[in-house]
Design a protein around this motif. Structure first.
Motif, PDB file in Angstrom:
ATOM      1  N   ILE A 393       0.817  -1.215   0.000  1.00  0.00           N
ATOM      2  CA  ILE A 393       0.000   0.000   0.000  1.00  0.00           C
ATOM      3  C   ILE A 393       0.849   1.263   0.000  1.00  0.00           C
ATOM      4  CG2 ILE A 393      -0.290   0.398   2.490  1.00  0.00           C
ATOM      5  CD1 ILE A 393      -3.363   0.554   1.821  1.00  0.00           C
ATOM      6  N   SER A 394       2.111   1.132   0.405  1.00  0.00           N
ATOM      7  CA  SER A 394       3.019   2.285   0.363  1.00  0.00           C
ATOM      8  C   SER A 394       3.875   2.277  -0.906  1.00  0.00           C
ATOM      9  CB  SER A 394       3.923   2.294   1.598  1.00  0.00           C
ATOM     10  OG  SER A 394       4.754   1.140   1.623  1.00  0.00           O
ATOM     11  N   GLY A 395       3.650   1.283  -1.779  1.00  0.00           N
ATOM     12  CA  GLY A 395       4.358   1.245  -3.052  1.00  0.00           C
ATOM     13  C   GLY A 395       5.738   0.638  -2.988  1.00  0.00           C
ATOM     14  N   SER A 396       6.099   0.069  -1.866  1.00  0.00           N
ATOM     15  CA  SER A 396       7.413  -0.552  -1.745  1.00  0.00           C
ATOM     16  C   SER A 396       7.257  -2.067  -1.822  1.00  0.00           C
ATOM     17  CB  SER A 396       8.091  -0.136  -0.442  1.00  0.00           C
ATOM     18  OG  SER A 396       7.291  -0.494   0.668  1.00  0.00           O
ATOM     19  N   GLY A 397       8.355  -2.742  -1.872  1.00  0.00           N
ATOM     20  CA  GLY A 397       8.341  -4.198  -1.987  1.00  0.00           C
ATOM     21  C   GLY A 397       9.001  -4.625  -3.284  1.00  0.00           C
ATOM     22  N   THR A 398       9.891  -5.597  -3.192  1.00  0.00           N
ATOM     23  CA  THR A 398      10.684  -6.014  -4.345  1.00  0.00           C
ATOM     24  C   THR A 398       9.824  -6.533  -5.481  1.00  0.00           C
ATOM     25  OG1 THR A 398      12.503  -6.608  -2.865  1.00  0.00           O
ATOM     26  CG2 THR A 398      12.566  -7.522  -5.088  1.00  0.00           C
ATOM     27  N   ARG A 399       8.823  -7.336  -5.176  1.00  0.00           N
ATOM     28  CA  ARG A 399       8.012  -7.948  -6.222  1.00  0.00           C
ATOM     29  C   ARG A 399       7.229  -6.892  -6.999  1.00  0.00           C
ATOM     30  NH1 ARG A 399       7.876 -13.519  -5.776  1.00  0.00           N
ATOM     31  NH2 ARG A 399       8.595 -14.373  -3.784  1.00  0.00           N
TER      32      ARG A 399
END
Length: 765
Positions: A393-399
């Protein structure tokens, strides 16, 4: 066609060669970056014919060897006749590991004998690779692109026809047994090349079972790989088809791809209505002179009985084909790229060519949470493990970042500060051999399309996201925190970790807690536990606060409450992110928040206060470690460095990965502390010089005068670092470290008084 006719009988499996092939396969599997996950319950044992979708060449070498590993049963497969046109090394190899040419005149008869001998049959009913994953038309009918004709066609019914023939022979054998027709039984034994009548009867009594299965690769990458560079170096040029296959399938093999193999529900070749046709079958085939007649009477019936039976078989085969194609694609393992692609294609087909970035992210997160509670869909583990999706929801994350980068690099979307722009290329037609390179979003969308629940859920999430209640989102985030603990338990509850886990004595509930008071006073309290403990350390204190009207959130720091091995893999930044997530959950309920952190949790509390004032109206830090009673702690950086060196030089563990922890609260704390975690604590202490002076919120520092862990002068050092106008120090008369958990010396009441001051000062502003 082959230069010479195929022999009537085919080559038997050479078991020594097959077993060597399995060993080689296992070695290659370890070298490659593909992580194979087989999802099956009883299907492997009960299945006779296994059907798989076909997306890459790589997957054609896998199912039979995986099935052999799990069951010990040898598997046969079908390959294009072109592989057998010449007497090549490959052709000779395939002949002896159970591979049959697709154009053998007696293919079904040969495979039937293999099944009745206990072999498994692997079939790809699509007949060739389906690179675009487009298997369903707009009306919901299954059809696929044929490279041979350039047209779309129905998938093959061969698997259904084979299953019908196998079951028909079993019915006839059972009839001969009941009629005590010994000569006929011996005849069938010889036709099927079985060892004994017992083997014949055992095979005939088993129901024929078709197992539809799906292979899903994730992620699918389009970036260049070493394989393409190597081939291109030795050749002048590659064709489009060669380049595409090397790019996509090279990345599947070489770049950390998950391969989920999911078995669907078993299917039988006939429905119950066929029972009425048993006698017809028995009469029509009673005098069959060869095994082949079971499969030829449909095309060349000898009498009206065989014609009637053949018409039924053809109709039943088409129905079975539709069943297994639907089941194959209902077992797609849905991942984040499926969800994002389905949402994008839905938007652009409805002429919405841009979407606010936050709306897009929130929609995806809502869809994930809705799908998690639906048992009719198979989600990739990254949509079940919060470490992979909770920051979506914050737009982060490797995938997610990988997906967006791929989409931007192939000119499918563009992005500005606040919006995603959906580009016209998304709706363009692409050559069958270029679509995986040019429009991966369409490929993912096609793969998920047979599961209407995915699209329906995303549309629902898109509608809901505009008016989503923040407390509802917070409830989902809290669920993620609880789910995260379950995943840690699952990951580290394995024999490899028993040496430390079996020494642990913590039994208290380690879940985070959220306490909603009966009479809400509008103030939220965030409680952050210490190193080696869990939220249970502060649960009694949380109950005490909730009775006073405070809304209380007790966070779980990553790696705590599960296994010391889990803690060993976390950094202090991971602990801080846990505290930050707890703060955001609480903030959805309260505009004003007070934080109490114990020991290591006190350092994290001060960092939160430095970054989120004035929403944080005050902080109390209890037994915050800066200096330690045990001088050996000064050697931790050296010990940690030695561990890293030993780990780098060999595959063995470091010289001392864990240190025994003589805890005051054995039902709450780990008994073994990872050396790396002590090192991370030292890193956090060093970082305090940067953020503690920035804390503008009021701070109360509490410290036991005879704390056996933290030296009392730690409190003085913290007071010296603080620059906030309201900072207070309270020394508690105690020889225990856990003064907050045990409420020694009126610790709770001291914090009560300080919080009252903070609330009063905030109200006065």
């Amino acid at each position: 066609m082959p230069t010479e006719a195929y022999p009537d009988n085919w080559y038997d499996i050479e078991k020594a060669l097959y077993n060597r092939s399995v060993r080689v396969f296992n070695t290659v599997k370890k070298v490659l970056s593909v992580k194979m996950k087989l999802h099956a319950e009883t299907q492997l044992q009960q299945g006779d014919i296994f059907l798989f979708n076909h997306f890459s060449r790589f997957e054609t070498f896998i199912p039979q060897f995986l099935i052999y590993e799990q069951t010990g049963a040898y598997g046969c497969a079908i390959a294009s006749g072109e592989f057998f046109e010449q007497d090549s090394v490959l052709a000779r190899y395939l002949k002896h590991v159970g591979v049959f040419p697709h154009d053998h005149d007696r293919l079904f008869s040969l495979l039937t004998a293999q099944i009745l001998r206990g072999r498994k049959i692997i079939i790809f009913p699509e007949g060739s690779m389906i690179k675009d994953h487009r298997v369903m038309d707009e009306k919901g009918n299954y059809n696929i692109y044929s490279r041979t004709t350039g047209q779309r066609r129905k998938p093959h019914t061969g698997a259904a026809v084979l299953a019908q023939g196998v079951e028909a022979i079993k019915i006839i054998i059972r009839r001969a047994y009941h009629q005590k027709d010994h000569a006929r039984l011996v005849w069938w034994k010889e036709q099927l090349q079985l060892d004994s009548l017992d083997q014949l009867l055992a095979s005939a009594l088993k129901n024929t079972s078709i197992i539809p299965a799906n292979i899903t690769f994730y992620p699918i990458r389009t970036s260049e790989n070493l394989m393409v560079k190597a081939v291109d170096f030795f050749t002048d040029s590659l064709s489009l088809r060669q380049t595409e296959e090397l790019l996509i399938e090279g990345n599947i093999m070489l770049k950390n791809t998950d391969m989920d193999i999911r078995m669907g529900k078993p299917l039988e070749p006939f429905d119950r209505k066929f029972l009425a046709n048993h006698s017809l079958l028995e009469e029509a085939m009673a005098n069959a002179q060869s095994l082949d007649e079971i499969f030829t009477f449909q095309a060349h019936p000898k009498d009206p009985q065989q014609k009637r039976l053949g018409d039924y078989f053809k109709k039943a085969a088409n129905a079975t084909r539709d069943q297994y194609m639907e089941e194959i694609y209902l077992n797609v393992t849905i991942n984040l790229s499926h969800l994002a692609s389905t949402l994008i294609m839905h938007l652009i087909k409805h002429r919405e060519v841009q979407i606010e970035r936050q709306r897009f992210l929130t929609t995806l997160y809502i869809a994930v949470k809705l799908l998690q509670n639906n048992g009719n869909i198979n989600l990739h583990r990254s949509l079940l493990n919060p470490i992979d999706y909770s920051e979506l929801i914050s737009g982060s994350g490797t995938r997610f970042e990988h997906f967006i980068d791929e989409a931007k690099n192939t000119d499918l979307i563009s992005e500005d500060d606040s919006q995603y722009h959906l580009l016209p290329k998304l709706l363009e037609d692409h050559d069958f051999d270029s679509i995986r390179l040019e429009n991966m979003i369409a490929v993912y969308d096609n793969e998920a399309k047979p599961i209407s629940l995915v699209r329906d859920t995303l549309i629902k999430a898109l509608v809901e996201c505009d008016d989503i209640d923040q407390q509802e989102l917070a409830a989902w985030h809290f669920e993620d925190e609880c789910r995260d603990l379950s995943w840690e338990h699952h990951a580290y509850n394995k024999p490899a970790y028993d040496d430390i886990n079996e020494q642990e004595t913590a039994t208290a509930d380690a879940n985070p807690f959220f306490l909603d008071p009966h009479d809400d006073n509008g103030i939220g309290i965030l409680l952050v536990h210490g190193l080696l403990a869990s939220p249970a350390e502060l649960r009694d204190y949380g109950d005490y606060l909730a009775k006073q009207g405070y809304t209380v959130m007790g966070v779980r720091l990553k790696g705590h409450g599960s296994s010391p091995y889990a803690l060993q893999n976390q950094t202090w930044e991971d602990w801080y992110q846990s505290a930050l997530r707890g703060y955001r959950i609480l903030k959805a309920h309260c505009n004003r928040i007070f934080i109490t952190g114990f020991s290591t949790g006190g350092g994290l509390a001060l960092k939160l206060a430095a970054e989120h004032f004035p929403e944080i109206i005050g902080v109390s830090v209890v037994a915050l470690p800066i200096k330690f009673i045990n001088p050996a702690f000064m050697l931790v950086p050296l010990l940690h460095g030695t561990n890293k060196l030993v780990d780098w030089l060999s595959s063995f563990e470091g010289v001392k990965s864990f240190i025994e922890n003589p805890t005051e609260h054995p039902t709450v704390n780990y008994r073994n502390v990872p050396v790396k975690s002590l090192y991370e604590l030292r890193q956090l202490i060093a970082e305090m010089d940067n953020f503690v002076p920035l804390c503008a919120a009021p701070v109360l520092v509490l410290q036991g005068d005879n704390d056996p862990v933290v030296a009392p002068k730690s409190a003085d050092e913290i007071m010296n670092k603080l620059r906030c106008p309201n900072k207070q120090l309270k020394i508690i008369n105690s020889n225990r470290h856990g003064i907050l958990m045990e409420n020694i010396g009126g610790t709770w009441e001291s914090i009560d008084a300080f919080m009252a001051q903070c609330v009063s000062e905030t109200n006065a502003k």
